[in-house]
Design an enzyme around this catalytic site. Structure first.
Site, PDB file in Angstrom:
ATOM      1  N   ASP A  82      24.940  43.393  38.387  1.00  6.91           N
ATOM      2  CA  ASP A  82      26.123  42.939  37.475  1.00  6.91           C
ATOM      3  C   ASP A  82      27.035  44.320  37.837  1.00  6.91           C
ATOM      4  O   ASP A  82      26.733  45.364  37.699  1.00  6.91           O
ATOM      5  CB  ASP A  82      25.900  43.040  36.166  1.00  6.91           C
ATOM      6  CG  ASP A  82      26.913  42.472  34.915  1.00  6.91           C
ATOM      7  OD1 ASP A  82      27.849  41.904  35.809  1.00  6.91           O
ATOM      8  OD2 ASP A  82      26.728  42.443  33.995  1.00  6.91           O
ATOM      9  N   GLU A 134      35.494  38.644  40.637  1.00 11.31           N
ATOM     10  CA  GLU A 134      36.321  38.777  39.432  1.00 11.31           C
ATOM     11  C   GLU A 134      37.814  38.503  39.812  1.00 11.31           C
ATOM     12  O   GLU A 134      38.192  39.382  40.548  1.00 11.31           O
ATOM     13  CB  GLU A 134      36.034  39.818  38.446  1.00 11.31           C
ATOM     14  CG  GLU A 134      36.778  39.591  37.068  1.00 11.31           C
ATOM     15  CD  GLU A 134      36.157  40.682  35.972  1.00 11.31           C
ATOM     16  OE1 GLU A 134      37.035  40.894  35.045  1.00 11.31           O
ATOM     17  OE2 GLU A 134      35.040  40.857  36.031  1.00 11.31           O
ATOM     18  N   HIS A 207      32.436  36.477  31.603  1.00 11.61           N
ATOM     19  CA  HIS A 207      32.121  37.698  30.878  1.00 11.61           C
ATOM     20  C   HIS A 207      32.342  37.758  29.561  1.00 11.61           C
ATOM     21  O   HIS A 207      33.682  37.368  29.052  1.00 11.61           O
ATOM     22  CB  HIS A 207      32.685  38.769  31.723  1.00 11.61           C
ATOM     23  CG  HIS A 207      32.032  38.963  33.161  1.00 11.61           C
ATOM     24  ND1 HIS A 207      31.726  40.085  33.837  1.00 11.61           N
ATOM     25  CD2 HIS A 207      31.874  37.851  33.996  1.00 11.61           C
ATOM     26  CE1 HIS A 207      30.954  39.700  34.831  1.00 11.61           C
ATOM     27  NE2 HIS A 207      31.243  38.353  35.121  1.00 11.61           N
TER      28      HIS A 207
END
Length: 284
Positions: A82, A134, A207
């Site tokens: 992550d 992202e 998220h």
């Protein structure tokens, strides 16, 4: 059994549910999450953060431990790195058998974000490892509790180009959440979520799932979110269990299982709740 991220997310997107993804830091969390997920017949994603992996023997006590136990579970399990910020951490994750990595270039200008994401995809694709990136930026609080940055919503017009130019398998998007504990209720942009999903070639990731109202989570799942990251909700539950354990101890040498039981029970309750909320139960 260990599987790549894209394997569980493609099914989740097709059938409109979300796979829960839990940051975990030790064997108590790993065992509780896996036991609960298997009881619910749910795929699950175990995530590791650089903060914990860089502790002495962090990769060993997390990645090696997880790899040692997953063969005893029948559910699909993803071992996910992550928020990696550079290629070197990704390389180490590949060395230790991760099946998925997230490269986070969201704080960079768009072209730089795409460049570092392409570099990671090129490196890991030969190993059959999935890549999450992202677009936009989910801000909020650092692990130490300090405020880090503001969130920046994902622009739907950039999504298709970003995915095509990078080759990612999943895309984390910013639609109104933030990391850490909320001080006021978030208001997720459902319309933006749908617009992004309509143009995205790959499954979407949320998220900052902790503390987000259930009704909003249900809406974004219906409109394309296939993976939801959780950590703060687990920490809150474990802290509650720790207080209960401390209050119940009546001997100077309590058994470890007695000390840990309220903690694992509180964590298991949260894991089960999220699995049912995300509709990932009975999917294996």
């Amino acid at each position: 059994m260990l599987v790549p991220l894209k394997e569980v997310l493609n099914d989740a997107r097709k059938n409109k549910y979300a796979v829960p993804a839990f940051d975990c830091v030790n064997d108590i969390m790993v065992r509780t999450i896996l036991d609960t997920a298997e009881q619910e017949n749910s795929p699950v994603i175990l995530m590791c953060l650089e903060h914990n992996l860089n502790e002495p023997k962090g990769f060993v006590y997390l990645a090696e431990y997880i790899k040692a136990v997953v063969s005893f579970y029948q559910i699909p399990i993803v071992l996910h790195l992550d928020h990696a910020m550079d290629l070197e951490l990704v390389k180490k994750a590949v060395q230790f058998g991760f099946t998925s990595v997230m490269i986070d270039g969201s704080s960079l200008p768009l072209e730089e974000n795409m460049a570092i994401t392409r570099e990671v995809v090129k490196y890991v694709q030969q190993h059959g490892i999935s890549v999450e990136a992202e677009l936009g930026h989910v801000g909020g609080h650092e692990l130490g509790g300090t405020y880090a940055s503001d969130s920046k919503l994902t622009e739907p017009s950039q999504v298709e180009t970003f995915v095509q130019k990078t080759g990612v398998d999943a895309l984390a998007v910013s639609i109104g959440t933030s990391h850490g504990i909320y001080h006021s209720e978030p208001d997720l942009n459902i319309i933006r979520t749908k617009e992004i999903n309509d143009v995205s070639p790959v499954p979407l990731v949320l998220h900052g799932g902790s503390g987000t109202p259930n009704v909003q989570l249900k809406e974004v799942i219906t409109n394309g979110i296939s993976k939801i990251n959780l950590y703060a909700d687990c920490r809150v539950a474990m802290a509650k269990g720790m207080k209960e354990a401390a209050a119940a101890i009546n001997r100077v040498d309590p058994l470890p299982e007695e000390m840990f039981r309220p903690i694992t029970q509180a964590l298991a309750a949260v894991v089960k709740e999220k699995i049912h909320l995300f509709r990932s139960n009975n999917r294996t």
